[in-house]
Write a protein that holds these residues in place. Structure first.
Motif, PDB file in Angstrom:
ATOM      1  N   THR A  34     -11.520   1.098  -8.143  1.00  0.00           N
ATOM      2  CA  THR A  34     -11.294  -0.309  -7.027  1.00  0.00           C
ATOM      3  C   THR A  34     -11.601   1.105  -5.829  1.00  0.00           C
ATOM      4  OG1 THR A  34     -10.202  -1.503  -8.462  1.00  0.00           O
ATOM      5  CG2 THR A  34     -10.833  -1.605  -6.041  1.00  0.00           C
ATOM      6  N   ALA A  35     -11.716   0.478  -5.014  1.00  0.00           N
ATOM      7  CA  ALA A  35     -11.606   1.221  -3.034  1.00  0.00           C
ATOM      8  C   ALA A  35     -11.482   0.146  -2.415  1.00  0.00           C
ATOM      9  CB  ALA A  35     -13.150   1.396  -3.058  1.00  0.00           C
ATOM     10  N   LEU A  36     -10.458   0.803  -1.644  1.00  0.00           N
ATOM     11  CA  LEU A  36     -10.247  -0.011  -0.751  1.00  0.00           C
ATOM     12  C   LEU A  36     -10.351   0.670   0.853  1.00  0.00           C
ATOM     13  CD1 LEU A  36      -7.607  -2.307  -0.341  1.00  0.00           C
ATOM     14  CD2 LEU A  36      -5.855  -0.539  -0.334  1.00  0.00           C
ATOM     15  N   LEU A  37     -10.741  -0.013   1.526  1.00  0.00           N
ATOM     16  CA  LEU A  37     -11.058   0.320   3.012  1.00  0.00           C
ATOM     17  C   LEU A  37     -10.688  -0.822   3.937  1.00  0.00           C
ATOM     18  CD1 LEU A  37     -15.191   1.274   1.386  1.00  0.00           C
ATOM     19  CD2 LEU A  37     -13.405   2.404   1.131  1.00  0.00           C
ATOM     20  N   GLY A  38     -10.833  -0.015   4.825  1.00  0.00           N
ATOM     21  CA  GLY A  38     -10.665  -0.688   6.328  1.00  0.00           C
ATOM     22  C   GLY A  38     -10.664   0.055   7.136  1.00  0.00           C
ATOM     23  N   PRO A  39     -10.583  -0.506   8.100  1.00  0.00           N
ATOM     24  CA  PRO A  39     -10.161   0.016  10.138  1.00  0.00           C
ATOM     25  C   PRO A  39      -8.769   0.730   9.589  1.00  0.00           C
ATOM     26  CG  PRO A  39     -10.520  -2.336  10.503  1.00  0.00           C
ATOM     27  CD  PRO A  39     -11.055  -1.973   9.214  1.00  0.00           C
ATOM     28  N   ASN A  40      -8.699   2.288  10.876  1.00  0.00           N
ATOM     29  CA  ASN A  40      -7.054   2.331  10.816  1.00  0.00           C
ATOM     30  C   ASN A  40      -6.471   1.418  10.872  1.00  0.00           C
ATOM     31  OD1 ASN A  40      -7.396   5.238  10.477  1.00  0.00           O
ATOM     32  ND2 ASN A  40      -8.434   5.432  12.576  1.00  0.00           N
ATOM     33  N   GLY A  41      -5.166   1.218  10.782  1.00  0.00           N
ATOM     34  CA  GLY A  41      -4.094   0.152  10.900  1.00  0.00           C
ATOM     35  C   GLY A  41      -4.503  -1.069  10.298  1.00  0.00           C
ATOM     36  N   ALA A  42      -5.577  -1.144   9.531  1.00  0.00           N
ATOM     37  CA  ALA A  42      -5.578  -2.502   8.877  1.00  0.00           C
ATOM     38  C   ALA A  42      -5.240  -2.564   7.482  1.00  0.00           C
ATOM     39  CB  ALA A  42      -7.101  -2.545   7.698  1.00  0.00           C
ATOM     40  N   GLY A  43      -3.872  -1.871   7.110  1.00  0.00           N
ATOM     41  CA  GLY A  43      -3.102  -2.387   6.221  1.00  0.00           C
ATOM     42  C   GLY A  43      -2.905  -1.776   4.957  1.00  0.00           C
ATOM     43  N   LYS A  44      -4.076  -0.136   4.839  1.00  0.00           N
ATOM     44  CA  LYS A  44      -4.091   0.007   3.632  1.00  0.00           C
ATOM     45  C   LYS A  44      -2.984   1.266   2.893  1.00  0.00           C
ATOM     46  CE  LYS A  44      -7.488   2.556   5.574  1.00  0.00           C
ATOM     47  NZ  LYS A  44      -7.734   2.457   6.157  1.00  0.00           N
ATOM     48  N   SER A  45      -2.354   1.005   3.832  1.00  0.00           N
ATOM     49  CA  SER A  45      -1.829   2.202   2.830  1.00  0.00           C
ATOM     50  C   SER A  45       0.034   1.406   2.663  1.00  0.00           C
ATOM     51  CB  SER A  45      -0.936   3.577   3.994  1.00  0.00           C
ATOM     52  OG  SER A  45      -1.607   4.368   4.346  1.00  0.00           O
ATOM     53  N   THR A  46      -0.148   0.029   3.892  1.00  0.00           N
ATOM     54  CA  THR A  46       1.088  -0.454   2.836  1.00  0.00           C
ATOM     55  C   THR A  46       0.912  -1.135   1.635  1.00  0.00           C
ATOM     56  OG1 THR A  46       1.515  -0.931   5.300  1.00  0.00           O
ATOM     57  CG2 THR A  46       1.955  -2.586   4.109  1.00  0.00           C
ATOM     58  N   VAL A  47      -0.430  -1.778   1.453  1.00  0.00           N
ATOM     59  CA  VAL A  47      -1.177  -2.115   0.173  1.00  0.00           C
ATOM     60  C   VAL A  47      -0.883  -0.724  -1.202  1.00  0.00           C
ATOM     61  CG1 VAL A  47      -2.833  -2.937  -1.537  1.00  0.00           C
ATOM     62  CG2 VAL A  47      -2.450  -3.717   0.709  1.00  0.00           C
ATOM     63  N   ALA A  48      -0.451   0.173  -0.670  1.00  0.00           N
ATOM     64  CA  ALA A  48      -0.482   1.457  -1.818  1.00  0.00           C
ATOM     65  C   ALA A  48       1.018   1.730  -2.020  1.00  0.00           C
ATOM     66  CB  ALA A  48      -1.320   2.869  -1.395  1.00  0.00           C
ATOM     67  N   ARG A  49       1.255   1.035  -0.627  1.00  0.00           N
ATOM     68  CA  ARG A  49       2.924   1.521  -1.048  1.00  0.00           C
ATOM     69  C   ARG A  49       3.754   0.255  -1.128  1.00  0.00           C
ATOM     70  NH1 ARG A  49       3.377   3.388   5.599  1.00  0.00           N
ATOM     71  NH2 ARG A  49       3.518   6.008   5.315  1.00  0.00           N
ATOM     72  N   VAL A  50       3.561  -0.836  -0.848  1.00  0.00           N
ATOM     73  CA  VAL A  50       3.939  -2.116  -1.961  1.00  0.00           C
ATOM     74  C   VAL A  50       3.897  -2.290  -3.510  1.00  0.00           C
ATOM     75  CG1 VAL A  50       3.286  -4.360  -2.209  1.00  0.00           C
ATOM     76  CG2 VAL A  50       3.974  -3.162   0.073  1.00  0.00           C
ATOM     77  N   ALA A  51       2.295  -1.207  -3.988  1.00  0.00           N
ATOM     78  CA  ALA A  51       1.810  -1.214  -5.564  1.00  0.00           C
ATOM     79  C   ALA A  51       2.933  -0.641  -5.694  1.00  0.00           C
ATOM     80  CB  ALA A  51       0.910  -1.096  -5.439  1.00  0.00           C
ATOM     81  N   SER A  52       3.136   0.701  -5.443  1.00  0.00           N
ATOM     82  CA  SER A  52       3.843   1.434  -5.584  1.00  0.00           C
ATOM     83  C   SER A  52       5.924   1.075  -5.892  1.00  0.00           C
ATOM     84  CB  SER A  52       4.071   2.855  -6.041  1.00  0.00           C
ATOM     85  OG  SER A  52       4.055   3.228  -4.102  1.00  0.00           O
ATOM     86  N   GLY A  53       6.071   0.495  -5.469  1.00  0.00           N
ATOM     87  CA  GLY A  53       7.299   0.221  -5.263  1.00  0.00           C
ATOM     88  C   GLY A  53       8.230   0.581  -3.851  1.00  0.00           C
ATOM     89  N   GLU A  67       4.145  -7.781 -15.988  1.00  0.00           N
ATOM     90  CA  GLU A  67       5.041  -7.725 -15.799  1.00  0.00           C
ATOM     91  C   GLU A  67       5.511  -7.348 -13.917  1.00  0.00           C
ATOM     92  OE1 GLU A  67       8.789  -5.553 -17.198  1.00  0.00           O
ATOM     93  OE2 GLU A  67       7.442  -4.333 -17.298  1.00  0.00           O
ATOM     94  N   GLU A  68       6.399  -8.612 -13.942  1.00  0.00           N
ATOM     95  CA  GLU A  68       6.928  -9.292 -11.963  1.00  0.00           C
ATOM     96  C   GLU A  68       7.703  -7.519 -11.607  1.00  0.00           C
ATOM     97  OE1 GLU A  68       7.834 -11.932 -10.315  1.00  0.00           O
ATOM     98  OE2 GLU A  68       8.671 -11.527  -9.129  1.00  0.00           O
ATOM     99  N   VAL A  69       7.319  -6.469 -10.877  1.00  0.00           N
ATOM    100  CA  VAL A  69       8.213  -5.899 -10.873  1.00  0.00           C
ATOM    101  C   VAL A  69       8.326  -5.697  -9.147  1.00  0.00           C
ATOM    102  CG1 VAL A  69       6.997  -4.183 -12.137  1.00  0.00           C
ATOM    103  CG2 VAL A  69       5.843  -4.736  -9.684  1.00  0.00           C
ATOM    104  N   THR A  70       8.330  -7.140  -8.824  1.00  0.00           N
ATOM    105  CA  THR A  70       8.224  -7.322  -7.246  1.00  0.00           C
ATOM    106  C   THR A  70       9.915  -6.853  -6.483  1.00  0.00           C
ATOM    107  OG1 THR A  70       7.510  -9.262  -7.449  1.00  0.00           O
ATOM    108  CG2 THR A  70       8.446  -9.213  -5.102  1.00  0.00           C
ATOM    109  N   GLY A  71      10.218  -6.092  -5.834  1.00  0.00           N
ATOM    110  CA  GLY A  71      11.479  -5.640  -5.574  1.00  0.00           C
ATOM    111  C   GLY A  71      11.942  -3.847  -6.350  1.00  0.00           C
ATOM    112  N   TRP A  72      11.490  -4.134  -7.056  1.00  0.00           N
ATOM    113  CA  TRP A  72      11.879  -3.363  -8.487  1.00  0.00           C
ATOM    114  C   TRP A  72      11.807  -1.249  -7.424  1.00  0.00           C
ATOM    115  CZ3 TRP A  72       9.960  -2.454 -13.450  1.00  0.00           C
ATOM    116  CH2 TRP A  72      10.514  -3.498 -14.648  1.00  0.00           C
ATOM    117  N   PRO A  73      12.868  -0.417  -7.264  1.00  0.00           N
ATOM    118  CA  PRO A  73      13.715   0.259  -6.781  1.00  0.00           C
ATOM    119  C   PRO A  73      11.845   0.846  -7.219  1.00  0.00           C
ATOM    120  CG  PRO A  73      14.318   0.809  -8.399  1.00  0.00           C
ATOM    121  CD  PRO A  73      14.129  -0.729  -8.582  1.00  0.00           C
ATOM    122  N   ALA A  74      11.169   2.597  -6.406  1.00  0.00           N
ATOM    123  CA  ALA A  74      10.107   3.044  -7.348  1.00  0.00           C
ATOM    124  C   ALA A  74       9.642   3.344  -8.466  1.00  0.00           C
ATOM    125  CB  ALA A  74       9.541   3.616  -5.725  1.00  0.00           C
ATOM    126  N   TRP A  75      11.381   4.518  -8.746  1.00  0.00           N
ATOM    127  CA  TRP A  75      11.329   5.260  -9.922  1.00  0.00           C
ATOM    128  C   TRP A  75      11.069   3.952 -10.948  1.00  0.00           C
ATOM    129  CZ3 TRP A  75      14.897   4.199 -13.345  1.00  0.00           C
ATOM    130  CH2 TRP A  75      16.196   4.011 -12.595  1.00  0.00           C
TER     131      TRP A  75
END
Lengths: 240, 646
Positions: A34-53, A67-75
């Motif tokens: 999957t390619a996640l595209l969008g202009p600068n400041g669109a929130g792409k990196s934030t999506v990545a950070r949310v996905a990895s915890g 499996e629900e991982v919401t709020g889990w620590p990244a590790w």
């Protein structure tokens, strides 16, 4: 066994008072690119950070393999098979190359297999073998990205998130990065590619998500992208 | 040669102790990024508990287990869970203040639990101090010396192996750079952080118990001063190399003994130089070790962006009606305060309030330095002392009016401030903090001991000023003068904040690189603000000294500087009201506590402010800003929209 490796549903997230994502939902299939595209400041990196915890969403849910991982620590999210190569410098600058690799391998594998994984990584990236005792911070930008990928290649995760991996690299090095990404996909890993180089990302990806001001504006096949969207994506990145 | 060796050998155990503490510092710095100034305090805690256990007739092994094997790691665990876990990804300033808070709070807590004055001849860990085991060139080596050297060597060896050849060592090293990257490698960063704090605490405890008999008596201050020796040793190892830290500590101990052997005794310089040596060495190392400079500029965490940016200060939010209301309110409050101090408040409280405002001047210097330019100084009390002694000596020897003396005090303190800042500033925040700490302790030990400056413990007298017919020896009159001087200092600080320098500093705080690229000279702006800050501290010191009619070296010691930083940080380091609030809070709490508590609980003030640093680590805006924010939020809920300046 579900078919989705990652699912975000109704995710909102931000930094302090600042909100970067508004009600973002999408699914990634096993083994898909999957390619996640969008202009600068669109929130792409934030999506990545949310996905990895790395970042806990203020609303919504994150599911890895159902499996629900919401709020889990990244590790802990990492232990479920999600790898994330963050933007900029995805390695430990103050550790040498070998320690960078050992940190990951010895976590994931028993001692003997870890040593083998180390050998395999050096075989695949001879440049890293030459520089095994050099501090990772002194590597070139391309070598640092290779090091980040080498960690992933030895023990393929279920999902690899790469954030602006080609940023600031020479064209030939970008080729190399994408070749490595292709190899990782062939080993069965799903990829979420956050990219500046739109055409490069679209070559590899079959699925496209477009973000704009923290909201998803397109979510679908990357092949059937209308000419309008394609030119718009290309237009916001005159450099690609 | 024999003489040389016989002078040098007794330095070995000291050197080992320095080395051990230095290694502990390097270990925590490498694993948590916190320069743990509280390390000496932790050592003291274990040593104290060991002493108490043995004094109560416990067998030594049991006492050792309780004080070192159990207490020390538990202390580390508590500190990590309660404090350091939250500052792991915060800026250097926050980490330093958090550690300072612990440095102040830990000894105070333990002295409340074990109330005892000075404890003499603490017991040694295992080998007897009275048994001489063998001689080196005629020097008897007793049990303490032998056990210290052997244990230190063992610890250095074990730690080196652990650090470089084990998984946990590798993880600890990775933590120093970026806890979040460690998480992405699939490692639980919290557990690794916890483990490294427990390990380093264990080391601190071990060092403390070993160290106590070497020094002969057990005082928290010993351990704090010792810390600078440890810092010097750590600096010799560039904050990263355990073997070099070990060597550095060893050399420091030996050179110290050599100096005391060869220098003529009985003079201030020679009696002060031996305890002062580590500070001199630290200053020299900071200035001339180029490798160090690279280490200080820490590698940035590539994931620093994950942390939310600090919320804007309330004072940066503007709303016309709200601002008008708060101005009227503040004006009324100040007027009420001044008028009531001049009329119905008792003379003793006028004196207390005068003290508070004099301290507020000194605290204002920290608001200027820390709040506006993001630097941290650990020797503001020393600058205050410079100011007080300047005014006092001028009045005594040259019959200069104290008012004029205050002006000269500002100039002298400012000049000395510039001299201190100029070399250290190139190295960045942490180095400046350590250089000022070394400078402050050097002044304690040497500078303020001479009769022409602070005259040591006996001190000098400083008269009250007079202006024409007005004599300020009356308490209320002098109170008015202090209010005026404080107001002038506030005006100076506000002018700097609003003027070019203030805007340059704001730009520098944002990004030094970007600021330099638009033609701002970072060194010039920073030295200027450091110097002005020292000058204001000098004024505050002179005013304070004159209020007290005299001052000694003890009134302005470095420990006080540390307390100052913590107090101001707790109450509010970003605004002028924070400084005034800190002055009032400090004095009022001090009076309230010391008047109503037995000696045992008199340490409570330190505990309160030490724990205040914990609050600071969580809310760096400080108490004053926090209250303001709450009020503002209540207003905004009522429908008054506020506009926040970016």
């Amino acid at each position: 066994m579900t078919t989705t490796v990652l699912e975000l549903s109704g995710v909102s997230a931000g930094y302090g008072r600042f909100r970067a994502l508004f009600d973002v939902s999408f699914c990634l299939e096993h083994g898909s690119v999957t390619a996640l595209l969008g202009p600068n400041g669109a929130g792409k990196s934030t999506v990545a950070r949310v996905a990895s915890g790395l970042l806990t969403p203020s609303a919504g849910r994150v599911l890895v393999n159902g499996e629900e991982v919401t709020g889990w620590p990244a590790w802990k999210v990492v232990s479920r098979g999600v790898a994330h190569a963050p933007e900029g410098r995805p390695v430990f600058a103050t550790l040498d190359v070998e320690d960078n690799l050992r940190l990951t391998f010895f976590r994931q594998l028993p001692r003997k297999e870890a040593a083998e994984a180390l050998d395999r990584a050096y075989e695949r990236f001879p440049r890293l073998a030459e520089r095994r005792s050099q501090l990772a911070g002194t590597l070139s930008g391309g070598e640092q990205r290779m090091l980040a990928l080498a960690r992933v290649l030895a023990v393929p995760p279920k999902l690899l998130i790469v954030d602006e991996l080609s940023l600031g690299l020479a064209p030939r090095t970008v080729d190399e990065v994408f070749r490595a990404l292709r190899e990782i996909r062939d080993s069965g890993t799903a990829l979420l590619i956050v990219e500046q180089q739109v055409s490069r990302a679209l070559e590899l990806a079959e699925h496209l998500i477009v973000l704009r001001q923290g909201r998803i504006t397109y979510d679908g096949s990357s092949v059937q992208v209308s000419d309008e969207l394609r030119s718009e994506l290309l237009a916001v990145r005159p450099d690609s | 040669m024999t003489e040389f060796l016989s002078f040098a050998t007794p330095g070995l155990p000291y050197g080992c102790v320095f080395a051990l503490l230095g290694i502990g510092l390097v270990l925590t710095y490498q694993t948590s990024g916190v320069f743990n100034l509280a390390f000496g305090a932790q050592a003291y805690a274990s040593a104290l508990v060991f002493y108490e256990c043995v004094a109560h007739g416990w067998p030594k092994p049991a006492a050792f287990v309780v004080s070192v094997v159990v207490l020390a790691p538990v202390l580390g665990l508590l500190m990590d869970r309660g404090l350091y876990r939250f500052v792991r990804t915060k800026p250097v300033l926050v980490k330093l203040v958090a550690a300072l808070g612990m440095l102040i709070a830990i000894p105070a807590v333990f002295e409340i639990v074990f109330p005892a004055g000075n404890l003499y001849s603490p017991p040694s860990l295992f080998l007897s101090p009275s048994v001489v085991y063998f001689h080196i060139v005629g020097d008897p080596i007793n049990g303490i010396e032998l056990s210290t050297v052997v244990l230190t060597l063992l610890v250095v060896l074990l730690l080196s192996v652990m650090f470089h050849f084990t998984q946990i060592g590798l993880r600890m090293r990775a933590m120093a750079e970026s806890p979040r990257m460690v998480e992405l490698a699939g490692v639980d960063a919290d557990s690794v952080g916890m483990a490294s704090w427990m390990l380093s605490s264990l080391l601190a405890g071990l060092a403390g118990v070993m160290l106590a008999p070497v020094f002969g008596d057990l005082q928290a201050l010993n351990f704090t001063t010792l810390l600078v020796a440890a810092i010097a040793a750590a600096a010799a190892g560039s904050l990263s190399s355990l073997p070099y830290t070990f060597l550095g500590g060893l050399l420091l101990g030996i050179v110290g003994e050599l100096l005391s052997g060869y220098l003529p005794s009985g003079q201030v310089l020679s009696s002060g130089l031996r305890p002062g040596l580590p500070f001199v060495v630290l200053l020299l190392l900071l200035l001339f070790l180029p490798g160090l400079r690279r280490r200080w500029t820490k590698v940035n965490d590539p994931l620093a962006g994950v942390d939310p940016p600090p919320a804007p200060l309330v004072s940066a939010s503007r709303d016309r009606s709200l601002r008008r209301r708060s101005r009227i309110g503040a004006g009324a409050l100040v007027a009420l305060f001044v008028v009531s101090s001049l009329t119905w408040v008792s003379p003793s409280w006028v004196f207390n309030l005068s003290q508070a405002l004099a301290l507020a001047i000194i605290f204002l210097s920290l608001v200027l330095l820390t709040g506006m330019s993001g630097q941290i100084s650990l020797c503001q009390a020393t600058f205050a002392g410079v100011g007080a002694f300047t005014a006092g000596q001028l009045a005594a020897h040259f019959n200069v009016s104290v008012l004029a003396g205050i002006v000269v005090a500002a100039v002298v303190a400012g000049a000395i401030g510039a001299l201190v800042a100029l070399p250290a500033l190139r190295l960045g925040g942490l180095a400046l903090a350590l250089a000022t700490l070394a400078f402050g302790l050097l002044a304690d030990n040497i500078g303020f001991q001479y009769s022409w400056s602070g005259n040591g413990q006996s001190g000098i007298s400083i008269p009250r000023p007079s202006l024409g017919p007005i004599n300020f020896s009356d308490g209320r009159a002098y109170f008015c003068l202090i209010v005026v001087i404080l107001a002038i200092c506030i005006l100076v600080v506000s002018a700097i904040r609003r003027g070019t320098t203030g805007r340059q500093l704001a730009a520098l705080r944002g990004s030094e690189l970007a600021a330099a690229s638009i033609g701002i000279n970072p060194t010039r702006a920073k030295v200027l603000v450091f110097s002005v800050s020292a000058a204001i501290a000098g004024v505050g010191g002179a005013v304070y000294g004159s209020l007290e009619l005299g001052a000694s070296a003890n009134d302005f010691n470095t420990l006080l500087s540390l307390v100052f930083v913590v107090v101001v940080a707790t109450v509010g380091v970003y605004t002028v009201d924070g400084a005034v609030g800190a002055g009032l809070a400090y004095v009022v709490l001090n009076v309230a506590l010391s008047g109503n508590l037995t000696l045992r609980w008199s340490n409570l003030l330190e505990v309160i402010f030490g724990l205040g640093a914990v609050v600071y680590a969580l809310h760096p805006e400080g108490a004053v800003e926090y209250v303001k924010r709450l009020t503002l939020e209540r207003f905004t809920r009522r429908g008054i929209e506020t506009e926040v300046l970016a």
